[in-house]
Design an enzyme around this catalytic site. Sequence first.
Site, PDB file in Angstrom:
ATOM      1  N   SER A   1      59.993  31.630  31.481  1.00  0.00           N
ATOM      2  CA  SER A   1      59.356  31.862  30.201  1.00  0.00           C
ATOM      3  C   SER A   1      60.404  31.844  29.096  1.00  0.00           C
ATOM      4  O   SER A   1      61.218  30.916  29.047  1.00  0.00           O
ATOM      5  CB  SER A   1      58.549  33.170  30.235  1.00  0.00           C
ATOM      6  OG  SER A   1      57.670  33.200  29.137  1.00  0.00           O
TER       7      SER A   1
ATOM      8  N   ASP B   1      48.351  26.460  31.628  1.00  0.00           N
ATOM      9  CA  ASP B   1      48.933  27.589  30.898  1.00  0.00           C
ATOM     10  C   ASP B   1      48.000  28.064  29.782  1.00  0.00           C
ATOM     11  O   ASP B   1      47.620  27.290  28.913  1.00  0.00           O
ATOM     12  CB  ASP B   1      50.283  27.169  30.292  1.00  0.00           C
ATOM     13  CG  ASP B   1      51.181  28.359  30.008  1.00  0.00           C
ATOM     14  OD1 ASP B   1      50.675  29.358  29.455  1.00  0.00           O
ATOM     15  OD2 ASP B   1      52.369  28.295  30.344  1.00  0.00           O
TER      16      ASP B   1
ATOM     17  N   HIS C   1      50.505  30.480  33.309  1.00  0.00           N
ATOM     18  CA  HIS C   1      51.889  30.777  32.952  1.00  0.00           C
ATOM     19  C   HIS C   1      52.600  31.588  34.041  1.00  0.00           C
ATOM     20  O   HIS C   1      52.164  32.681  34.389  1.00  0.00           O
ATOM     21  CB  HIS C   1      51.914  31.534  31.619  1.00  0.00           C
ATOM     22  CG  HIS C   1      53.280  31.619  31.013  1.00  0.00           C
ATOM     23  ND1 HIS C   1      53.970  30.491  30.624  1.00  0.00           N
ATOM     24  CD2 HIS C   1      54.082  32.665  30.750  1.00  0.00           C
ATOM     25  CE1 HIS C   1      55.138  30.854  30.137  1.00  0.00           C
ATOM     26  NE2 HIS C   1      55.236  32.161  30.203  1.00  0.00           N
TER      27      HIS C   1
END
Length: 282
Positions: free
Chosen positions: A91, A209, A265
């Site tokens: 991330s 995502d 994600h």
Amino acid sequence: GEGQGRGVVVISVFPLAGDSCCNPVSMGYIQKLVEKKIPGIYVLSLKIGSNMIQDMENSFFMNVNAQVSEVCSQLATDPHLQGGYNAMGFSQGGQFLRAVAQRCPAPPMLNLISIGGQHQGVYGFPRCPGESSHLCDWIRKTLDLGAYTKAVQEHLVQAEYWHDPLKEEDYRKNSIFLADINQERGINETYKKNLMALKKFVMVKFLNDTMVDPPISEWFGFYKSGQAKETIPLQETSLYKEDRLGLQQMDKAGKLVFLGVRGDHLHFSEEWFDSTILPFLQ
């Protein structure tokens, strides 16, 4: 060969706002995966936001540039890393470690693996209730009102990679982190040279995502300037066309690797990680 950073990896897990309650990916989990598969490997987990819930709120409120400097001195003094190391960022850890590659060439980063990193920033947090909806609401309001004011830039991590395609000029001038590492205010030749020294720059995009807006930022693409509907890939951005960061040369040399993985994600299977990501660490 020996001493060439084999068996050394630096990991940064830096979740998005509200992205910790239900996220299977934690520092400890990744470290164990790597250690299990590559016996004897040295894993350094960067301490930023490493304790997910407690430090989650803190990890939002420290100037990223200060965090990068701190990590650079940590890396420079670690005897295990001196022959070079591989870096893996999850991330926000993706753009964080890219800043380390660009700003701190010693010890040398060999491969950079960005898993769900937002290299052109974000414009929105589409699904940010998480455990702390009050925090998400507050972050959204703050960003809408003044993402590019000095106070917000210096004290809110999300603001430092907030990229408003409707206010490109503001972003270029006032983003203290992302606009800098993306050469938006002029060309820092050192950044370019340092990034181009990587053997491979691997970018993983999550194909489903719902946290990152726009998801193509994970492959260094973004919204076409002036609107927030149509996106363009890296190859169509001026950053690439003018080769301000060396990405075009890296692409032509086969150094950029674009991977897609099904899932939301940071949601991936151990099998995928083993077969797709571990080879870059060997």
